[in-house]
Every structure is written in structure tokens, then in C-alpha cells.
Design a protein around this motif. Structure first.
Motif, short mmCIF file in Angstrom:
data_model
loop_
_atom_site.label_atom_id
_atom_site.label_comp_id
_atom_site.label_asym_id
_atom_site.label_seq_id
_atom_site.Cartn_x
_atom_site.Cartn_y
_atom_site.Cartn_z
N UNK A 107 0.82 -1.20 0.00
CA UNK A 107 0.00 0.00 0.00
C UNK A 107 0.86 1.26 0.00
N UNK A 108 2.09 1.18 0.56
CA UNK A 108 3.01 2.31 0.47
C UNK A 108 3.42 2.53 -0.98
N UNK A 109 3.73 1.43 -1.69
CA UNK A 109 4.08 1.55 -3.11
C UNK A 109 2.90 2.09 -3.91
N UNK A 110 1.70 1.59 -3.61
CA UNK A 110 0.51 2.10 -4.29
C UNK A 110 0.29 3.57 -4.03
N UNK A 111 0.57 4.00 -2.80
CA UNK A 111 0.44 5.43 -2.48
C UNK A 111 1.44 6.27 -3.25
N UNK A 112 2.65 5.73 -3.47
CA UNK A 112 3.65 6.46 -4.25
C UNK A 112 3.19 6.62 -5.70
N UNK A 113 2.68 5.53 -6.29
CA UNK A 113 2.16 5.62 -7.66
C UNK A 113 1.01 6.63 -7.73
N UNK A 114 0.14 6.57 -6.73
CA UNK A 114 -0.99 7.50 -6.71
C UNK A 114 -0.54 8.94 -6.59
N UNK A 115 0.46 9.18 -5.74
CA UNK A 115 0.97 10.54 -5.56
C UNK A 115 1.47 11.12 -6.87
N UNK A 116 2.29 10.34 -7.60
CA UNK A 116 2.85 10.82 -8.86
C UNK A 116 1.76 10.98 -9.92
N UNK A 117 0.88 9.98 -10.05
CA UNK A 117 -0.18 10.07 -11.05
C UNK A 117 -1.10 11.25 -10.82
N UNK A 118 -1.44 11.48 -9.57
CA UNK A 118 -2.32 12.60 -9.24
C UNK A 118 -1.65 13.95 -9.49
N UNK A 119 -0.35 14.04 -9.18
CA UNK A 119 0.36 15.29 -9.46
C UNK A 119 0.38 15.60 -10.95
N UNK A 120 0.64 14.58 -11.75
CA UNK A 120 0.67 14.78 -13.20
C UNK A 120 -0.68 15.26 -13.70
N UNK A 121 -1.75 14.62 -13.24
CA UNK A 121 -3.09 15.03 -13.65
C UNK A 121 -3.41 16.42 -13.16
N UNK A 122 -3.04 16.72 -11.92
CA UNK A 122 -3.39 18.02 -11.35
C UNK A 122 -2.66 19.16 -12.07
N UNK A 123 -1.35 19.01 -12.25
CA UNK A 123 -0.57 20.08 -12.86
C UNK A 123 -0.96 20.30 -14.32
N UNK A 124 -1.15 19.21 -15.07
CA UNK A 124 -1.40 19.34 -16.50
C UNK A 124 -2.85 19.59 -16.86
N UNK A 125 -3.79 19.15 -16.03
CA UNK A 125 -5.20 19.35 -16.34
C UNK A 125 -5.82 20.44 -15.47
N UNK A 126 -5.70 20.31 -14.16
CA UNK A 126 -6.33 21.29 -13.27
C UNK A 126 -5.67 22.66 -13.38
N UNK A 127 -4.34 22.69 -13.29
CA UNK A 127 -3.64 23.98 -13.30
C UNK A 127 -3.47 24.54 -14.71
#
Length: 511
Positions: A333-353
Motif C-alpha cells: 500500500x506504500x508503493x501504491x500510495x507512491x504511484x498514486x501521488x505521482x499520477x495525481x500530481x501529473x493530472x493536477x498540474x497538466x489538467x487542473x492547473x
């Protein structure tokens, strides 16, 4: 501040010091010796204060991201001793080379005015805006499917712990909820201490399962649920005789095992000294390769055709399963959280921002948007994981469709394109000796493409041209292998649904 001075300060802050300067390895004294004024020193220190990850933190993040040893024995099962070992050596060496290319591209392309913060930024500088859009969404898909895979692995552990008394799809939901809570952490610096703990937990599981497997027969019940094979003597092979598509799926599991380059630019972007990334990555790759080969060969030698996709679940004694599963729940679940952190940042910066002009990530409104995005991200991961509930086939598809590109195809391809641009621009007016006789042709001109591929006559160097050609060949080979892997993984998914008791969104588990 003039651009050249700003870039020089930026290079010093990253650890790229002027040639010939006798500069210590760390501390503010190096800035004074480099000839900077007090104001310039303050500017460099302010830049470093923004990026707080150390090389040790980068080592832990790289190792956590890449290290997934529990499917290594399955890869040997699918390929046999000889092909499995050779593939781990070859793919590991190539992954190290391509990781070095990504670091080199980052150092070349990053600047104070145009910082590189993600894989997408490197893509845009080398391949254009349209390719950036494609890569951004591919990164996002890659991370969300990784989340699905880690959730599946954790769900299998929970299912075995409960002795099958919990519906498998409910076990997946449990870890989706945990992932949603864990991904409220927004920065990699705050995540690095979790990443370091995951490494030690994984190593503990490896050493414990090595002892358990040596004193336990294979888990015949789980093997029947996964592969539909009956109990019998353990058989190992030098060269596996499984159908071609199954061996291809095993190769893609090796590709998946070395996948992790997707987040390298993000890790480097948060380092105080990006030049130190190569040291951290080299150490991480050496540790990872040693563990993969040792653990894969060891487990396969004891369990042969009964080797499970999550290797430590292959012991037949419940108490020993429980130890491995309980520890794996935490690290997974720590590894899954790391993948989620990176994936969400990419989506947030490129789509939301960038696209929707939304609030900055670290603002108070950004916190609310981030939390809502976390919920949507993890529940999409749940849909993917529940629809394809076999870890080994989903891992193979991820390796073929995304890991192959980010780890092998894109680094070599982008390096080739970057070198093409350098050679094509060698005769442009700003770079000509007299500043007036240089070429000003565009990419629509055939001569510019010829110059980019073959090099400018006055700057042509055989070694550089050979380096460029090698990267082009590797890129094409990686793309071809990815296509073959997608085909093989698709057939493996179809075969798994025929032989496995697990079904989409069902209560039955593949273990």
C-alpha cells in the motif's frame, strides 16, 4: 538578473560547478569559493530550500518505486532458468542505461526560466506539445493501473489472511479506501520516510519467505486456482516449454519489474542537488538487480511450475502465509500510495492547473481539489483491478503498454530527437562563427532533417553519430517488443479467465 548569470547560479545550485574551481562537496562555503556575492549565495540557497530531497531520499524513492521482487519467480517459471537470467541481466542493464539518459536529458534541459518538473516537460522539449499531451495521459494511465495492480496484490494477501471468509472484491475495496487516505500526502519529501520503511519490509518478507519456502511444499490449492494444474512433483526447466504468449507475458513481467523511470524526473526535480541522482539511481539499480535474480532463482528452484505470481503466497502452511501477507500489506500500500501521488500530481498540474486554470496544488483550494481527485483516481483503479483480477496478467499488460515505453522507448527516442535538434541547429545563424552566414531553414526543409540525422559537416563526429543511431535502433526495438507484449498479454488475460476461478467483480479469488 541577466539570463546568463541566472543560469550560472542555477547550475551551481544543482551541483554543476565551473571547471577548475576547487569547491567542497557541500555547504555554503562552496558558493563563496565559486565567486558568488552574498546576494547570489542567498538566491542559490533559496532555490535549494525549495527542493529538499537528498540523494539518500532519492535512493529510497527509486528503490521503492522499482523494487517488486515477488513476481520475479513467476518470470522464471514462464521462461526457464537460462532465458530468465539472461533477460534480467539484459533488461536490467538497459534500464540502467535508459535511466542515465533521462538524468542526462534533465540536466541538459532544466533551467531557472524553464524548469523540468516531470516526464512531460522532457517530452515537450524534445518531441513537441502534441507528444507531451500523449505522454501525460500515458503516464496517468500507467500510474492508475499500477495502483490497480498493487491493490490486487494487497487484496490477495488479505483474502489469504481471512482464509477466504471475505469476498475478494470487498478485499480490493478495503485497500482502495486505505490508498485514498494515504494519498492525502502531497509532497515526495514527506513520503520518503514511508518509502524507506517499505524497502526494509520488502527485504524482511524476502528473507522470511526464503526460509519458509525451503521447508514447505508448494501451495497446490492456490496453484490450481491460478493455473488449473493438479498437485504433483515439482518440475523446473532450463528453457520453458509453455505457449509462446505465456513466455511473452513472463518477459513483460520482467519489464514491469524494472519499470519506474516514469517518476525519475519528479524525483530529480525535488532534489537539492540533481547531479547526485545518478549516484542514488546506480545504488538502487544494483540492489534491485541482485534481489531479483537471487529471489527469482531460489523460489523457482523449490516450487517450479507451482510458483505463484506473488511468490511468498506459495507456501502451504497458513501461519507462514500470514507472516508474509501481513508484512506485504504494509509495503504494497506504500508503493501504491507512491504511484498514486505521482499520477495525481501529473493530472493536477497538466489538467487542473494548466488546462482548467485551477488553484495551485499547495493552496487551500488546491487541497480541496486534490482530495476530490484522490477519490476519483483510486476508484477508477478499483474498477480496473476488479475487472482483471489476475495480478500476473495485469502486470504483463502494464509492462507492455506503459513500462516498456517509459523505461526503454521514450528515453532512447527522446535522446535521439534531442541530438537531432542539436545537429540541425549547429549551422543556424546564432551559432555560426561570424553570426551572419548561418542557416535559418526550418524543419519543413529536407536539408535540415538531413543535417539533423547525419550531423553538420563542420561539427560531425563519428562517435556522436553512432550514439545517436544506437538510441534510434533501441527505441524501434523497444516499440516492437511492446507491441508483441501487448499481443501476448492479451492472450494471457483471455487464458487466465478460462483457467482461474476469479471473475470480474466476483467474490472468488485467484489464490
Amino acid at each position: 538578473m541577466p539570463p546568463r548569470i541566472a543560469d550560472r547560479l542555477f547550475d551551481i545550485a544543482r551541483g554543476i560547478l565551473p571547471t577548475g574551481d576547487n569547491v567542497p562537496s557541500s555547504g555554503s562555503d562552496e558558493l563563496q569559493i565559486a565567486g558568488l556575492t552574498d546576494i547570489e549565495v542567498d538566491k542559490v540557497n533559496a532555490w535549494r530550500a525549495i527542493r529538499q530531497a537528498s540523494w539518500a531520499g532519492a535512493f529510497y524513492l527509486c528503490t521503492t518505486d522499482i523494487l517488486g521482487p515477488f513476481n520475479a519467480p513467476y518470470a522464471f517459471r514462464q521462461n526457464g532458468y537460462v532465458p530468465g537470467t539472461l533477460l534480467y541481466v539484459f533488461m536490467g542493464s538497459l534500464a540502467f542505461y535508459c535511466g542515465g539518459l533521462l538524468w542526462w536529458l534533465y540536466v541538459k534541459l532544466d533551467s531557472d526560466r524553464f524548469p523540468v518538473k516531470s516526464y512531460s516537460d522532457i517530452t515537450e522539449r524534445t518531441a513537441g506539445k502534441y507528444m507531451r499531451v500523449l505522454v501525460t495521459w500515458l503516464v496517468f494511465i500507467h500510474m492508475i493501473v499500477n495502483v490497480a495492480t498493487t491493490s490486487l496484490s494487497a487484496a490477495q494477501s488479505l483474502y489469504q489472511l481471512s482464509k477466504g471468509r471475505i469476498c475478494f472484491v470487498v478485499a480490493i475495496i478495503v485497500w482502495i479506501v486505505v490508498g485514498c487516505l494515504l494519498n492525502q500526502i502531497r509532497t515526495l519529501k514527506r513520503y520518503s520516510w514511508l518509502a524507506s520503511s517499505a524497502i526494509w519490509i520488502n527485504l524482511l518478507v524476502i528473507f522470511l519467505s526464503v526460509g519458509f519456502i525451503a521447508h514447505s511444499p508448494p501451495n497446490y490449492t492456490a496453484a490450481k486456482a491460478s493455473y488449473g494444474i493438479e498437485a504433483g512433483p515439482v518440475i523446473t526447466q532450463k528453457f520453458a516449454t509453455y505457449p509462446f504468449y505465456e513466455r511473452i507475458n513472463g518477459v513483460m513481467n520482467i519489464v514491469y519489474a524494472y519499470g519506474g523511470a516514469t517518476i525519475f524526473p519528479q524525483i530529480i526535480a525535488e532534489m537539492r542537488r540533481p547531479m547526485d541522482f545518478l549516484k542514488a539511481f546506480s545504488m538502487a539499480q544494483a540492489v534491485i538487480f541482485s534481489i531479483y535474480v537471487f529471489y527469482g532463482l531460489y523460489v523457482y528452484s523449490f516450487q517450479g511450475q507451482y510458483t505463484l505470481p506473488v511468490a511468498f503466497q506459495g507456501v502451504s502452511k497458513y501461519s507462514w502465509q500470514t507472516v508474509g501477507n501481513a508484512l506485504n500489506l504494509v509495503s504494497t500500500i506504500i508503493a501504491g500510495g507512491l504511484y498514486g501521488n505521482i499520477g495525481l500530481k501529473i493530472l493536477y498540474v497538466n489538467v487542473i492547473e494548466r488546462f482548467l486554470k485551477g488553484p495551485a496544488l499547495l493552496s487551500s483550494r488546491g487541497r480541496l481539489c486534490w482530495s476530490l481527485l484522490v477519490l476519483a483516481f483510486w476508484w477508477v483503479g478499483f474498477v480496473i483491478g476488479s475487472a482483471i483480477p489476475q495480478v500476473q496478467t495485469l502486470s504483463g499488460m502494464v509492462g507492455a503498454a506503459t513500462n516498456m515505453q517509459f523505461t526503454y522507448s521514450f528515453p532512447t527516442g527522446f535522446t535521439f530527437l534531442y541530438l537531432m535538434q542539436l545537429d540541425a541547429a549547429a549551422d543556424d545563424a546564432p551559432y555560426s562563427p561570424d553570426g551572419a552566414t548561418g542557416r535559418v531553414d526550418t524543419w519543413q526543409s529536407l536539408s535540415r532533417w538531413r543535417r539533423g540525422f547525419l550531423g553538420s559537416p563542420r561539427t560531425r563526429r563519428p562517435i556522436l553519430q553512432a550514439f545517436k543511431l544506437v538510441n534510434l535502433v533501441l527505441c524501434i526495438a523497444a516499440l516492437a517488443t511492446a507491441g508483441l507484449g501487448i499481443y501476448g498479454s492479451g492472450l494471457s488475460i483471455a487464458a487466465a479467465f478460462k483457467s482461474s476461478v476469479a471473475t470480474s467483480f466476483g467474490c472468488a479469488a485467484p489464490v
